[in-house]
Design a protein around this motif. Structure first.
Motif, PDB file in Angstrom:
ATOM      1  N   VAL A   1     -17.308  56.421  -7.409  1.00 44.63           N
ATOM      2  CA  VAL A   1     -18.768  56.404  -7.297  1.00 44.63           C
ATOM      3  C   VAL A   1     -19.125  55.914  -5.895  1.00 44.63           C
ATOM      4  CG1 VAL A   1     -20.932  55.509  -8.221  1.00 44.63           C
ATOM      5  CG2 VAL A   1     -18.986  55.867  -9.741  1.00 44.63           C
ATOM      6  N   VAL A   2     -20.027  56.616  -5.226  1.00 45.10           N
ATOM      7  CA  VAL A   2     -20.410  56.268  -3.861  1.00 45.10           C
ATOM      8  C   VAL A   2     -21.869  55.823  -3.866  1.00 45.10           C
ATOM      9  CG1 VAL A   2     -20.546  57.036  -1.467  1.00 45.10           C
ATOM     10  CG2 VAL A   2     -18.780  57.978  -2.983  1.00 45.10           C
ATOM     11  N   PHE A   3     -22.099  54.577  -3.436  1.00 45.31           N
ATOM     12  CA  PHE A   3     -23.444  54.023  -3.344  1.00 45.31           C
ATOM     13  C   PHE A   3     -23.925  54.058  -1.892  1.00 45.31           C
ATOM     14  CE2 PHE A   3     -21.715  51.913  -7.183  1.00 45.31           C
ATOM     15  CZ  PHE A   3     -22.719  52.253  -8.089  1.00 45.31           C
ATOM     16  N   PRO A   4     -25.239  53.890  -1.650  1.00 46.59           N
ATOM     17  CA  PRO A   4     -25.790  54.033  -0.294  1.00 46.59           C
ATOM     18  C   PRO A   4     -25.529  52.847   0.629  1.00 46.59           C
ATOM     19  CG  PRO A   4     -27.450  54.438  -2.002  1.00 46.59           C
ATOM     20  CD  PRO A   4     -26.285  53.789  -2.669  1.00 46.59           C
ATOM     21  N   GLU A   5     -25.990  53.012   1.840  1.00 45.18           N
ATOM     22  CA  GLU A   5     -26.060  51.945   2.842  1.00 45.18           C
ATOM     23  C   GLU A   5     -26.970  50.824   2.341  1.00 45.18           C
ATOM     24  OE1 GLU A   5     -27.554  51.671   7.521  1.00 45.18           O
ATOM     25  OE2 GLU A   5     -28.499  53.102   6.154  1.00 45.18           O
ATOM     26  N   LEU A   6     -26.598  49.566   2.638  1.00 44.61           N
ATOM     27  CA  LEU A   6     -27.434  48.403   2.306  1.00 44.61           C
ATOM     28  C   LEU A   6     -28.012  48.539   0.896  1.00 44.61           C
ATOM     29  CD1 LEU A   6     -29.303  47.898   5.722  1.00 44.61           C
ATOM     30  CD2 LEU A   6     -27.257  46.713   4.899  1.00 44.61           C
ATOM     31  N   THR A   7     -27.131  48.780  -0.065  1.00 45.17           N
ATOM     32  CA  THR A   7     -27.566  49.093  -1.424  1.00 45.17           C
ATOM     33  C   THR A   7     -28.275  47.942  -2.106  1.00 45.17           C
ATOM     34  OG1 THR A   7     -25.503  50.369  -1.581  1.00 45.17           O
ATOM     35  CG2 THR A   7     -26.792  50.138  -3.583  1.00 45.17           C
ATOM     36  N   LEU A   8     -27.905  46.708  -1.808  1.00 47.13           N
ATOM     37  CA  LEU A   8     -28.278  45.578  -2.655  1.00 47.13           C
ATOM     38  C   LEU A   8     -29.687  45.053  -2.438  1.00 47.13           C
ATOM     39  CD1 LEU A   8     -24.880  43.678  -2.358  1.00 47.13           C
ATOM     40  CD2 LEU A   8     -25.683  45.033  -4.308  1.00 47.13           C
ATOM     41  N   THR A   9     -30.316  45.445  -1.333  1.00 49.44           N
ATOM     42  CA  THR A   9     -31.657  44.938  -1.020  1.00 49.44           C
ATOM     43  C   THR A   9     -32.517  46.069  -0.474  1.00 49.44           C
ATOM     44  OG1 THR A   9     -31.224  44.375   1.302  1.00 49.44           O
ATOM     45  CG2 THR A   9     -30.635  42.714  -0.357  1.00 49.44           C
TER      46      THR A   9
ATOM     47  N   ASP B   1     -31.189  35.458   6.734  1.00 47.33           N
ATOM     48  CA  ASP B   1     -29.896  35.292   6.075  1.00 47.33           C
ATOM     49  C   ASP B   1     -29.947  35.606   4.583  1.00 47.33           C
ATOM     50  OD1 ASP B   1     -28.812  34.574   8.478  1.00 47.33           O
ATOM     51  OD2 ASP B   1     -28.658  32.426   8.022  1.00 47.33           O
ATOM     52  N   SER B   2     -31.122  35.569   3.999  1.00 46.44           N
ATOM     53  CA  SER B   2     -31.234  35.832   2.563  1.00 46.44           C
ATOM     54  C   SER B   2     -30.864  37.272   2.200  1.00 46.44           C
ATOM     55  CB  SER B   2     -32.659  35.522   2.074  1.00 46.44           C
ATOM     56  OG  SER B   2     -33.590  36.472   2.585  1.00 46.44           O
ATOM     57  N   PHE B   3     -30.822  38.154   3.197  1.00 45.28           N
ATOM     58  CA  PHE B   3     -30.499  39.564   2.932  1.00 45.28           C
ATOM     59  C   PHE B   3     -29.001  39.861   3.077  1.00 45.28           C
ATOM     60  CE2 PHE B   3     -34.999  39.719   4.101  1.00 45.28           C
ATOM     61  CZ  PHE B   3     -35.505  40.502   3.073  1.00 45.28           C
ATOM     62  N   TYR B   4     -28.206  38.866   3.490  1.00 43.90           N
ATOM     63  CA  TYR B   4     -26.793  39.093   3.760  1.00 43.90           C
ATOM     64  C   TYR B   4     -25.915  38.577   2.621  1.00 43.90           C
ATOM     65  CZ  TYR B   4     -28.073  40.122   8.610  1.00 43.90           C
ATOM     66  OH  TYR B   4     -28.625  40.677   9.734  1.00 43.90           O
TER      67      TYR B   4
ATOM     68  N   MET C   1     -29.800  56.008  -4.960  1.00 49.13           N
ATOM     69  CA  MET C   1     -30.662  54.927  -5.446  1.00 49.13           C
ATOM     70  C   MET C   1     -32.101  55.194  -5.011  1.00 49.13           C
ATOM     71  SD  MET C   1     -28.659  52.630  -6.973  1.00 49.13           S
ATOM     72  CE  MET C   1     -29.579  51.077  -6.948  1.00 49.13           C
ATOM     73  N   GLY C   2     -33.021  55.057  -5.951  1.00 48.85           N
ATOM     74  CA  GLY C   2     -34.428  55.098  -5.600  1.00 48.85           C
ATOM     75  C   GLY C   2     -34.830  53.835  -4.861  1.00 48.85           C
ATOM     76  N   ALA C   3     -36.101  53.722  -4.571  1.00 46.60           N
ATOM     77  CA  ALA C   3     -36.600  52.616  -3.751  1.00 46.60           C
ATOM     78  C   ALA C   3     -36.237  51.259  -4.344  1.00 46.60           C
ATOM     79  CB  ALA C   3     -38.108  52.729  -3.594  1.00 46.60           C
ATOM     80  N   ILE C   4     -35.915  50.325  -3.457  1.00 41.44           N
ATOM     81  CA  ILE C   4     -35.687  48.922  -3.823  1.00 41.44           C
ATOM     82  C   ILE C   4     -36.711  48.102  -3.055  1.00 41.44           C
ATOM     83  CG2 ILE C   4     -34.076  46.987  -3.701  1.00 41.44           C
ATOM     84  CD1 ILE C   4     -31.813  49.091  -3.923  1.00 41.44           C
ATOM     85  N   GLN C   5     -37.607  47.476  -3.780  1.00 40.01           N
ATOM     86  CA  GLN C   5     -38.679  46.723  -3.139  1.00 40.01           C
ATOM     87  C   GLN C   5     -38.208  45.311  -2.790  1.00 40.01           C
ATOM     88  OE1 GLN C   5     -40.919  48.705  -2.340  1.00 40.01           O
ATOM     89  NE2 GLN C   5     -40.659  50.330  -3.868  1.00 40.01           N
ATOM     90  N   ARG C   6     -38.972  44.678  -1.941  1.00 38.81           N
ATOM     91  CA  ARG C   6     -38.583  43.347  -1.471  1.00 38.81           C
ATOM     92  C   ARG C   6     -38.508  42.338  -2.613  1.00 38.81           C
ATOM     93  NH1 ARG C   6     -40.865  41.082   4.309  1.00 38.81           N
ATOM     94  NH2 ARG C   6     -39.345  39.390   4.580  1.00 38.81           N
TER      95      ARG C   6
END
Length: 309
Positions: free
Chosen positions: A43-51, A66-69, A12-17
């Protein structure tokens, strides 16, 4: 006889805030569809992929933290990924920040089978960085503040026609991460990471970031006779550059596929799990060659010697 697992390392490329989970999941679904077009099983996705990698900020508002969990998995935001996986008949691994019903917080990865059922969970054990605010840094690395040390050890699951294990980012630098799974006959380790190029406490290491990343993954694969699939979230994220180099590594220690960009990119390889057998039966036959009792005696003897001076 061969046991082929076709793997897609979904960098995954960069994920901004400002990016929403909905936007991120849409990108992940596109990578999953591309993987399906290559007949991938996994398919293998990265660490902390969603944010974005939120431990780079010191935050005091618990609501903001908590908004990041994720409080559940799948959630409303991640359901499209699970639904698409079930439709395509493809398994996946996903890293995310987990908030348990008891209020505990972990850096977590899950393994999902081809029926979109969660069959394995791992919580990161080797947490890097620091726990207090260090304003001298260009960015923070507060995993010790935002996560507890994982409490599930390193499991190995019978899934996708093989023995699958997981680790997360900094775990890859420590040989025991691989060895605990190696002792459980692991055949493929799924490993997501978010690794900044710059190391504020040791900037002299910066030029070696990619080298060290490859070194530990290739050594871990070879020394335990296992495939390793290392997948990055990379690029310039909120001004912080993270390394890429997502790789699929054979039990020989050879890199057989690697990402070329710092963007969303799929690396595909046909991985024969039976290739692990030769290494596990010969040079890394632990039962025949490993001497844990001897190591233990050495440690005990050294520990019994009073320090000099």
């Amino acid at each position: 006889m061969s046991r082929i697992v076709t793997v897609g390392a979904a960098q995954m490329g960069a994920i901004q805030r400002a990016h929403s989970r909905r936007e991120v999941v849409a990108r992940m679904v596109e990578l999953m569809r591309e993987a399906a077009s290559h007949r991938c099983d996994l398919v293998v996705f990265p660490e902390l992929t969603l944010t974005t990698f939120f431990p780079r900020w010191w935050m005091e508002s618990q609501e903001e933290i908590d908004s990041f969990y994720e409080r559940e998995m799948p959630s409303n935001e991640t359901a499209p990924l699970f639904n698409e996986a079930a439709r395509l008949g493809i398994g996946f691994s996903l890293g995310y920040a987990e908030l348990t019903p008891e209020g505990r917080r972990f850096n977590t990865a899950i393994l999902v089978n081809k029926s979109a059922q969660i069959v394995g969970k791992y919580r990161k054990i080797h947490l890097p960085g620091h726990a207090g605010h260090e304003p001298w840094r260009a960015f923070q690395h507060l995993e010790k503040r935002y996560f507890e040390v994982g409490d599930l050890s390193w499991g190995v699951w019978n899934a996708l026609n093989g023995h699958m294990g997981m680790m997360i980012c900094n775990d890859r630098r420590w040989p025991e991460s691989y060895r605990v799974m190696g002792l459980q006959s692991v055949e493929m380790i799924l490993l997501g990471y978010n690794t900044p190029r710059h190391n504020p406490p040791a900037p002299d290491h910066d030029r070696l970031s990619e080298f060290h990343n490859q070194l530990v993954m290739q050594a871990g694969a070879y020394q335990n006779g296992t495939w390793v699939v290392g997948v990055a979230k990379c690029g310039v994220e909120e001004g912080c550059e993270m390394i890429g180099g997502s790789s699929i590594i054979a039990p020989t220690g050879e890199v057989i596929g690697q990402a070329l960009t710092q963007e969303d990119e799929l690396v595909v390889a046909r991985c024969d799990l039976d290739l692990t057998k030769s290494y596990k039966a010969t040079i890394f036959n632990f039962d025949m060659h490993r001497q844990p009792d001897h190591y233990r005696r050495i440690v005990e003897q050294r520990g019994a010697v009073a320090p000099q001076g």
